[in-house]
Enzyme design. Structure first.
Site, PDB file in Angstrom:
ATOM      1  N   SER A 126     -50.188 -28.175  40.291  1.00  0.00           N
ATOM      2  CA  SER A 126     -49.917 -28.477  41.701  1.00  0.00           C
ATOM      3  C   SER A 126     -48.499 -28.172  42.145  1.00  0.00           C
ATOM      4  CB  SER A 126     -50.244 -29.948  41.991  1.00  0.00           C
ATOM      5  OG  SER A 126     -51.642 -30.137  41.989  1.00  0.00           O
ATOM      6  N   GLU A 179       0.780  -1.233   0.000  1.00  0.00           N
ATOM      7  CA  GLU A 179       0.000   0.000   0.000  1.00  0.00           C
ATOM      8  C   GLU A 179       0.814   1.287   0.000  1.00  0.00           C
ATOM      9  OE1 GLU A 179      -3.458   0.242  -0.142  1.00  0.00           O
ATOM     10  OE2 GLU A 179      -3.274  -1.890  -0.629  1.00  0.00           O
TER      11      GLU A 179
END
Length: 734
Positions: A366, A92
Site C-alpha cells: 500500500s 641504496e
C-alpha cells in the site's frame, strides 16, 4: 742469432692478438653506439609504476570509507623528509648525486651473474632501479639485452633529468612490502602516519626494507634480528655520508612497527557502500583499470553517523528472536539533492553481499497508493473527491476486498489514504486511468521495467509491482520536494589524479504538480497522525508517510518523510514466507514504522522543525474527512450504517507484542483473490531467475533464500523480480 725478431711467431701472435682486440674493441664501441642510438628514453611508463589506488570518502570528503586498487599515493619530493631521502641514498646508492646514473662495476657483476648463473650481489644505482621499475619496455627478466637497454636509458635519463626528479619517481614507484607501493603508502602501512611526519628512525627502517621487502615486512625471530642489523647499517651509512652525526646515530633507537593489517578489510556496512559506489562509477563510464589504478578521490553521499544510525535502528528495534531469514532494508534520500545519505545493507557483508536496500526488490504494497493519490490530484481530482470504499469492489469478473472485508461507503481521498482503503484506491485508479498512475510512478523514479508487467492490472494501485527500499525512498522524496524528482545517487564528486573535479549535479525533473504534492502530503500526514502509520510519529515535527503490507505479510513497509529527508523501511524473506517475529505476522505499522521512527529520531536531532505547506481549501470541514468530529469517516452520507463507533481501521495501534490490532491490517479469513491473483502474470510461472537471489551477479546468491533457480512459485513477478511474489498477490491494504 737474434730471438724474437720481427718475423718471429711470437711477434706475429702478438700482432694478431692486438688486431683482434682492437677490432673487438672498436666493434664493441660501435655496437654500444648503435645500441645508444636505437635506445631512446621510453615515452610511456609501466602501468603499475604510476598506478594509484582510488580513495573513497564519506560525504564530508575527509573521512576515508574505503581504498580500492593499488595502494599508492604519489607525493612530491619536498613532502618527503630529508632524513628519509638521505637514508635511502645511504642504503641504496651513496654516490647518487655524483654518478652518471650507472654503476659500471655493478652492471658488470650483474651481467656476469646472468651469464654464469651465479647469484652475485647486484650494484644497480637508484637511477637504474627507477628506470627498470618506471619505464615501459623494460621487463624484470634477466638477460644481457635487457641490461644493456637499462644502462643506456639510465645514462640518457641522468643526462636529461634532474637528480631530484629521479629520486622522486624512485620513492613513488619502489615496493616496500605490506602491499605498499611508494613511500607514502609505506609510511601508513608501517607506522600509520603521513610520510611527512616520519622520524629519522622510521625513515631509516623504510630505507632498510627496500632490500628485502617480504622478509622485513613483519620480521619475527631471526628475521627481526636481521632487520635490526640492516636498519643499523643504514644509520651507519648516513654517518658515513655525513647526513647525520655519530652522536645522532648513537641516540636513535629502533622504531616500533605497526601491526600489519589488510589494506581494506570491509566491516559493518562498508562492503555494501563500496559496492554501490563502484557500481555507480561504472555506470558513469569509469573502467576497473581507472578505478583501481587512476588515483581517484571519490566523495560518496553517505553520512557516516547516519549509516551507523540506520544500523542501530534496525538492530536495536528488532527483538533477539527475529529469524535470520527475515531481512530488513532501510534507505534515506535527501529530497533536495537525490543523495542517498544512509542505508542498511544487511547483517553481514561477508555472509551475503546482496544488499537489502539497493538490490532487493519486493512488492510495494500500500505504499504505492501514494503514487496513485498523486496521479489523481495531478489530473484534476481533489482531496474531497469521493470514491467507492465498499467491499468487495467488482472489477470485470473479480471481486477486490478491503482488509477484513470492511465497507467504508463513499469516502474522500484523505480518509481513503488514512485508512488505506483498498477498494477506494482501485476505484480511484479506474477513474484516473492506470496509464496515468504508471506515468507518475515512473516520473517519481520507479523504473518502467518494474511497472510494465502490471500496467493493466486493476490491483496496480495496491502495490503489486516490486521496488527496492532506495527506489521507494526516492519516490517519496518527490513528495517532500513538492513534486520534483531527483535521481537517487551515491557519489557527490570525483577528482582525478591531476586534480580535475567532476561534481554530481542531479537536476530535478518535475514528476507531478506542486499543489498535487502538497495535497497528497497532507493526506499522508493523516496516516501518521491518526491512521495506520501512527507508530512512526515524531512528536517534535510533522511526518507524512504510508504503511504497506502484502498478502500474508510476505513484505511489510513504512515509507515516509519530513521536508528534509525521505526514508523507506521494508522487511521481507527471500523464500516468500510470511515475515513473522516471535510467531506473529508483521504489518507495515509495526516494526517497519518503529525502525523508521528510531532512525529519524537520530537523523532529525538538532535539525530545524519545518512544516509542510497547507493543502488546498485548508480548514474546510466539508472538504476533509476527520475535521468534523460528527463525521469521522468523511463519508457525508447516510447509508444506513452505524458510524458512532470507529471502524476496524480506527482501533488504535498494536501493543508491545507487535500483533496487529484486531482489524487494522489482518485480512479476512475468506479474502477472495483480486482479478490478477491467479499466479499467471506476464512471463508465465517461474520464468527468469529464481528467488533467493539466484540472479545475483557472480553467483552471490542469498544465503537465506538459497539458489532455487526457476522454481515455479506461480507468478510473473517471480520471473521478473526473482523473489517469488506472485503478480496478483492480494494486498492487505495497510
Amino acid at each position: 742469432m737474434l730471438k724474437g725478431g720481427t718475423g718471429s711467431p711470437r711477434r706475429k701472435l702478438l700482432r694478431i692478438t692486438l688486431v683482434v682486440f682492437g677490432v673487438g674493441l672498436f666493434s664493441a664501441i660501435g655496437l654500444l653506439g648503435v645500441v645508444w642510438a636505437i635506445t631512446p628514453i621510453p615515452d610511456s611508463t609501466q602501468p603499475r609504476a604510476t598506478a594509484q589506488g582510488s580513495v573513497i570518502y564519506y560525504r564530508d570528503g575527509k573521512t576515508v570509507l574505503a581504498r580500492q586498487g593499488v595502494n599508492r599515493k604519489s607525493v612530491a619530493l619536498d613532502k618527503v623528509p630529508q632524513s628519509l631521502r638521505n637514508a635511502v641514498i645511504a642504503a641504496e646508492n651513496r654516490s647518487f648525486y655524483d654518478d652518471q646514473g650507472v654503476s659500471l662495476s655493478g652492471t658488470f657483476r650483474a651481467m656476469w651473474s646472468t651469464v654464469s648463473g651465479q647469484q652475485l650481489q647486484g650494484g644497480s644505482t637508484i637511477t637504474q632501479q627507477m628506470v627498470r621499475n618506471y619505464y615501459s619496455g623494460l621487463s624484470q627478466e634477466r638477460s644481457i639485452v635487457r641490461k644493456l637497454k637499462e644502462v643506456m636509458i639510465s645514462l640518457k635519463v641522468d643526462q636529461s633529468k634532474p637528480k631530484d626528479w629521479v629520486l622522486e619517481q624512485y620513492l613513488n614507484t619502489i615496493y616496500f612490502g605490506r602491499g605498499a607501493d611508494g613511500v607514502q603508502a609505506a609510511a601508513a602501512a608501517y607506522f600509520g602516519r603521513d610520510v611527512g611526519k616520519l622520524t629519522l628512525a622510521q625513515g631509516a627502517y623504510l630505507a632498510a626494507v627496500i632490500q628485502q621487502p617480504s622478509r622485513f615486512a613483519d620480521p619475527q625471530g631471526p628475521d627481526l634480528y636481521a632487520a635490526r642489523d640492516r636498519w643499523r647499517s643504514v644509520i651507519d651509512g648516513m654517518v658515513a655520508t655525513g647526513a647525520i652525526t655519530s652522536q645522532e646515530a648513537a641516540e636513535v633507537t629502533f622504531p616500533a612497527l605497526r601491526r600489519p593489517k589488510a589494506i581494506f578489510a570491509p566491516k559493518g556496512q562498508e562492503g555494501y557502500m563500496l559496492d554501490q559506489v563502484t557500481a555507480e562509477l561504472k555506470s558513469r563510464g569509469y573502467t576497473d583499470e581507472v578505478i583501481n589504478q587512476g588515483g581517484l578521490k571519490i566523495v560518496s553521499t553517505f553520512d557516516k553517523n547516519l549509516m551507523a544510525a540506520a544500523e542501530r535502528a534496525v538492530t536495536s528495534t528488532l527483538p533477539d528472536g527475529t529469524p535470520k531469514k527475515v531481512r530488513t532494508g532501510l534507505a534515506a534520500v535527501d529530497p533536495a539533492t537525490g543523495e542517498v545519505v544512509a542505508f542498511y545493507g544487511g547483517r553481514s557483508y561477508t555472509a551475503n553481499k546482496f544488499d537489502n536496500s539497493f538490490s532487493a526488490k519486493v512488492q510495494a504494497g500500500s505504499t504505492f497508493k501514494a503514487y496513485t493519490l498523486a496521479a489523481a490530484l495531478d489530473n484534476g481530482f481533489g482531496l474531497d473527491t469521493r470514491v467507492d470504499g465498499n467491499s468487495p469492489l467488482r472489477i470485470a469478473s473479480a471481486d477486490i476486498p478491503n482488509s477484513g472485508g470492511y465497507s467504508y461507503g463513499e469516502v474522500n481521498l484523505v480518509k481513503a489514504t488514512q485508512s488505506s482503503v483498498n477498494t477506494a484506491f482501485v476505484d480511484l485508479a479506474q477513474k484516473v486511468g492506470l496509464n496515468k498512475v504508471v506515468k507518475l510512478a515512473e516520473g517519481a523514479g520507479i523504473p518502467a521495467a518494474q511497472l510494465d508487467p502490471h500496467r493493466g492490472a486493476a490491483t496496480l494501485p495496491l502495490g503489486v509491482a516490486s521496488v527496492s527500499a532506495v527506489q521507494n525512498a526516492s519516490g517519496f522524496a518527490s513528495f517532500a520536494a513538492e513534486g520534483v524528482h531527483r535521481e537517487a545517487h551515491v557519489i557527490r564528486s570525483v577528482t582525478d589524479a591531476e586534480g580535475n573535479v567532476v561534481k554530481s549535479s542531479t537536476k530535478g525533473k518535475r514528476a507531478f504538480g506542486e499543489q498535487a504534492a502538497i495535497d497528497a502530503t497532507y493526506a499522508l500526514t493523516q496516516v501518521v497522525e491518526g491512521g495506520t502509520g501512527s507508530g512512526a510519529r515524531l512528536y517534535d515535527r510533522p511526518v507524512a508517510g504510508k504503511t504497506g503490507t502484502t498478502d500474508e505479510s510476505a513484505a511489510v513497509w513504512f515509507a515516509g518523510f519530513t521536508p528534509q529527508l525521505a526514508v523507506a523501511v521494508d522487511m521481507f524473506r527471500d523464500d516468500n514466507k510470511p515475515v513473522t517475529v516471535n510467531g506473529s505476522a508483521l504489518y507495515g505499522g509495526s516494526y517497519p514504522a518503529q525502525i523508521w521512527r528510531s532512525f529519524m529520531t537520530e537523523a532529525m536531532e538538532g535539525k530545524p522543525v519545518k512544516e509542510f505547506k497547507e493543502p488546498s481549501n485548508y480548514g474546510y470541514s466539508d472538504t476533509y474527512g476527520g475535521y468534523d468530529p460528527d463525521d469521522e469517516y468523511g463519508d457525508r452520507q447516510d447509508d444506513g450504517q452505524d458510524r458512532s463507533t470507529p471502524g476496524p481501521d480506527e482501533t488504535g495501534t498494536p501493543g508491545p507484542d507487535q500483533t496487529a490490532a484486531p482489524d487494522q491490517e489482518t485480512p479476512g479469513p475468506d479474502q477472495p483473490p483480486a482479478p490478477e491473483e491467479t499466479g499467471e502474470g506476464p512471463g508465465g510461472p517461474g520464468d527468469g531467475p529464481g528467488p533467493g537471489r539466484g540472479d545475483v551477479p557472480d553467483g552471490r546468491g542469498g544465503g537465506d533464500g538459497g539458489d532455487r533457480g526457476g522454481e515455479d512459485r506461480g507468478g510473473g513477478d517471480f520471473g521478473v523480480e526473482g523473489l517469488g511474489h506472485r503478480l496478483g498477490d492480494p494486498i492487505r491494504g495497510n
